[in-house]
Design a protein around this motif. Structure first.
Motif, PDB file in Angstrom:
ATOM      1  N   THR A 169       0.915  -1.177  -0.022  1.00  0.00           N
ATOM      2  CA  THR A 169       0.098  -0.159  -0.003  1.00  0.00           C
ATOM      3  C   THR A 169       0.754   1.185  -0.082  1.00  0.00           C
ATOM      4  OG1 THR A 169      -1.582  -1.022   1.289  1.00  0.00           O
ATOM      5  CG2 THR A 169      -1.877   1.069   1.242  1.00  0.00           C
ATOM      6  N   VAL A 170       1.930   1.252   0.770  1.00  0.00           N
ATOM      7  CA  VAL A 170       2.836   2.486   0.820  1.00  0.00           C
ATOM      8  C   VAL A 170       3.458   2.670  -0.401  1.00  0.00           C
ATOM      9  CG1 VAL A 170       5.018   3.220   1.949  1.00  0.00           C
ATOM     10  CG2 VAL A 170       3.328   2.266   3.436  1.00  0.00           C
ATOM     11  N   ALA A 171       3.929   1.713  -1.303  1.00  0.00           N
ATOM     12  CA  ALA A 171       4.469   1.688  -2.456  1.00  0.00           C
ATOM     13  C   ALA A 171       3.514   2.124  -3.423  1.00  0.00           C
ATOM     14  CB  ALA A 171       5.028   0.284  -3.088  1.00  0.00           C
ATOM     15  N   GLN A 172       2.427   1.670  -3.348  1.00  0.00           N
ATOM     16  CA  GLN A 172       1.079   2.270  -4.411  1.00  0.00           C
ATOM     17  C   GLN A 172       0.929   3.550  -4.188  1.00  0.00           C
ATOM     18  OE1 GLN A 172      -2.301  -0.079  -3.928  1.00  0.00           O
ATOM     19  NE2 GLN A 172      -2.716  -0.006  -6.142  1.00  0.00           N
ATOM     20  N   GLN A 173       0.840   4.101  -2.905  1.00  0.00           N
ATOM     21  CA  GLN A 173       0.391   5.661  -2.630  1.00  0.00           C
ATOM     22  C   GLN A 173       1.518   6.497  -2.813  1.00  0.00           C
ATOM     23  OE1 GLN A 173      -0.488   5.540   1.660  1.00  0.00           O
ATOM     24  NE2 GLN A 173      -2.672   4.963   1.255  1.00  0.00           N
ATOM     25  N   ARG A 174       2.913   6.004  -2.736  1.00  0.00           N
ATOM     26  CA  ARG A 174       4.038   6.886  -3.288  1.00  0.00           C
ATOM     27  C   ARG A 174       4.440   6.721  -4.433  1.00  0.00           C
ATOM     28  NH1 ARG A 174       8.007   5.592   1.621  1.00  0.00           N
ATOM     29  NH2 ARG A 174       6.862   6.218   3.535  1.00  0.00           N
ATOM     30  N   GLY A 175       3.849   5.773  -5.317  1.00  0.00           N
ATOM     31  CA  GLY A 175       4.052   5.484  -6.812  1.00  0.00           C
ATOM     32  C   GLY A 175       5.670   4.982  -6.940  1.00  0.00           C
ATOM     33  N   ILE A 176       6.094   4.242  -6.088  1.00  0.00           N
ATOM     34  CA  ILE A 176       7.341   3.839  -6.341  1.00  0.00           C
ATOM     35  C   ILE A 176       7.458   1.986  -6.132  1.00  0.00           C
ATOM     36  CG2 ILE A 176       8.650   5.925  -5.251  1.00  0.00           C
ATOM     37  CD1 ILE A 176       8.842   4.417  -2.607  1.00  0.00           C
ATOM     38  N   SER A 177       8.422   1.643  -6.231  1.00  0.00           N
ATOM     39  CA  SER A 177       8.423   0.110  -6.294  1.00  0.00           C
ATOM     40  C   SER A 177       8.514  -0.364  -4.937  1.00  0.00           C
ATOM     41  CB  SER A 177       9.832  -0.385  -7.220  1.00  0.00           C
ATOM     42  OG  SER A 177      10.990  -0.079  -6.580  1.00  0.00           O
ATOM     43  N   MET A 178       8.451  -1.827  -4.921  1.00  0.00           N
ATOM     44  CA  MET A 178       8.566  -2.310  -3.427  1.00  0.00           C
ATOM     45  C   MET A 178      10.074  -2.362  -3.026  1.00  0.00           C
ATOM     46  SD  MET A 178       5.756  -3.698  -2.155  1.00  0.00           S
ATOM     47  CE  MET A 178       6.137  -5.102  -1.067  1.00  0.00           C
ATOM     48  N   ASN A 179      10.925  -2.536  -3.839  1.00  0.00           N
ATOM     49  CA  ASN A 179      12.300  -2.345  -3.566  1.00  0.00           C
ATOM     50  C   ASN A 179      12.797  -1.247  -2.901  1.00  0.00           C
ATOM     51  OD1 ASN A 179      14.864  -3.624  -3.155  1.00  0.00           O
ATOM     52  ND2 ASN A 179      15.558  -2.753  -5.436  1.00  0.00           N
ATOM     53  N   LYS A 180      12.308   0.094  -3.437  1.00  0.00           N
ATOM     54  CA  LYS A 180      12.635   1.251  -2.964  1.00  0.00           C
ATOM     55  C   LYS A 180      11.956   1.655  -1.697  1.00  0.00           C
ATOM     56  CE  LYS A 180      13.596   5.700  -4.816  1.00  0.00           C
ATOM     57  NZ  LYS A 180      13.631   6.464  -6.002  1.00  0.00           N
ATOM     58  N   VAL A 181      10.688   0.964  -1.257  1.00  0.00           N
ATOM     59  CA  VAL A 181      10.231   1.192   0.028  1.00  0.00           C
ATOM     60  C   VAL A 181      11.178   0.558   1.134  1.00  0.00           C
ATOM     61  CG1 VAL A 181       8.428   0.485   1.471  1.00  0.00           C
ATOM     62  CG2 VAL A 181       7.818   1.007  -0.740  1.00  0.00           C
ATOM     63  N   PHE A 182      11.694  -0.541   0.668  1.00  0.00           N
ATOM     64  CA  PHE A 182      12.700  -1.314   1.927  1.00  0.00           C
ATOM     65  C   PHE A 182      13.991  -0.727   1.709  1.00  0.00           C
ATOM     66  CE2 PHE A 182       9.262  -4.435   1.553  1.00  0.00           C
ATOM     67  CZ  PHE A 182       8.980  -4.534   2.715  1.00  0.00           C
ATOM     68  N   ASN A 183      14.551  -0.344   0.817  1.00  0.00           N
ATOM     69  CA  ASN A 183      16.120  -0.088   0.427  1.00  0.00           C
ATOM     70  C   ASN A 183      16.285   1.381   0.302  1.00  0.00           C
ATOM     71  OD1 ASN A 183      16.728  -2.667   0.951  1.00  0.00           O
ATOM     72  ND2 ASN A 183      16.532  -3.213  -1.510  1.00  0.00           N
ATOM     73  N   GLY A 184      15.314   2.263   0.148  1.00  0.00           N
ATOM     74  CA  GLY A 184      15.499   3.762   0.225  1.00  0.00           C
ATOM     75  C   GLY A 184      15.633   4.338  -1.233  1.00  0.00           C
TER      76      GLY A 184
END
Length: 184
Positions: A169-184
């Motif tokens: 959900t965080v990745a979808q709301q920010r429009g970024i990939s799942m990898n970028k959610v965890f690794n910045g």
């Protein structure tokens, strides 16, 4: 950003980040949180009635609460169960715990939920414990502050659970990939 109404799948509807659930073909277990005897004094004497707050859940991320009032205990409980089935929400459960820390407040009740490692168990007081066990959370640390009124504690716990977001959900709301959610 998500549109105002987005269908996640056939049973879950997301509206303004609150995930409402339809009751079709879901096996729900009910837990009685609190029952109160209420007295109304009239010129003819005292009239007793009962109010019951009930939590229902499938122990797999779906939970709801309801309030029932009636002149008999069993009727009040059954009314509470029916009301709870109308207010179901979907909560993200990650590895038998919650995805992140969360603070919430309702009325005078304040709750703080914190994820715990596997094997910790549900460390929470009465009203919060019923809600968290109905969701299907097995490992969590919880603290309630302020008012210990079960009605406000249940509502504050629900507020905290509706604010929970999983990584997808965080990745979808920010429009970024799942990898970028965890690794910045």
């Amino acid at each position: 950003m998500l549109p105002e109404k987005a269908v996640l799948n056939s049973n879950y509807i997301m509206t303004n980040s609150i995930r409402k659930v339809k009751t079709t073909d879901i096996e729900l277990k009910d837990r009685l949180v609190s029952i109160q005897r209420v007295t109304k004094v009239t010129k003819g004497g005292r009239t007793f009635s009962f109010s019951a707050i009930v939590v229902v859940g499938n122990e797999n991320g779906v939970v709801g609460y309801g309030l029932g009032k009636a002149s008999e205990v069993t009727t009040a409980i059954s009314k509470g169960i029916e009301d709870a089935k109308k207010n179901l929400i979907k909560v993200p459960v990650y590895k038998r715990t919650i995805p992140h820390e969360q603070y919430a407040k309702f009325g005078g009740a304040q709750v703080f939920l914190k994820p715990a490692s596997s094997g910790t168990g549900v460390k929470a007081g009465g009203a919060m414990r019923a809600v968290l066990e109905s969701v299907g959370i097995h490992d969590v640390l919880a603290k309630s502050k302020g008012s210990s009124n079960p009605h406000n504690l249940v509502k504050a716990t629900f507020e905290a659970l509706t604010l929970m977001r999983d990584a997808f959900t965080v990745a979808q709301q920010r429009g970024i990939s799942m990898n970028k959610v965890f690794n910045g």
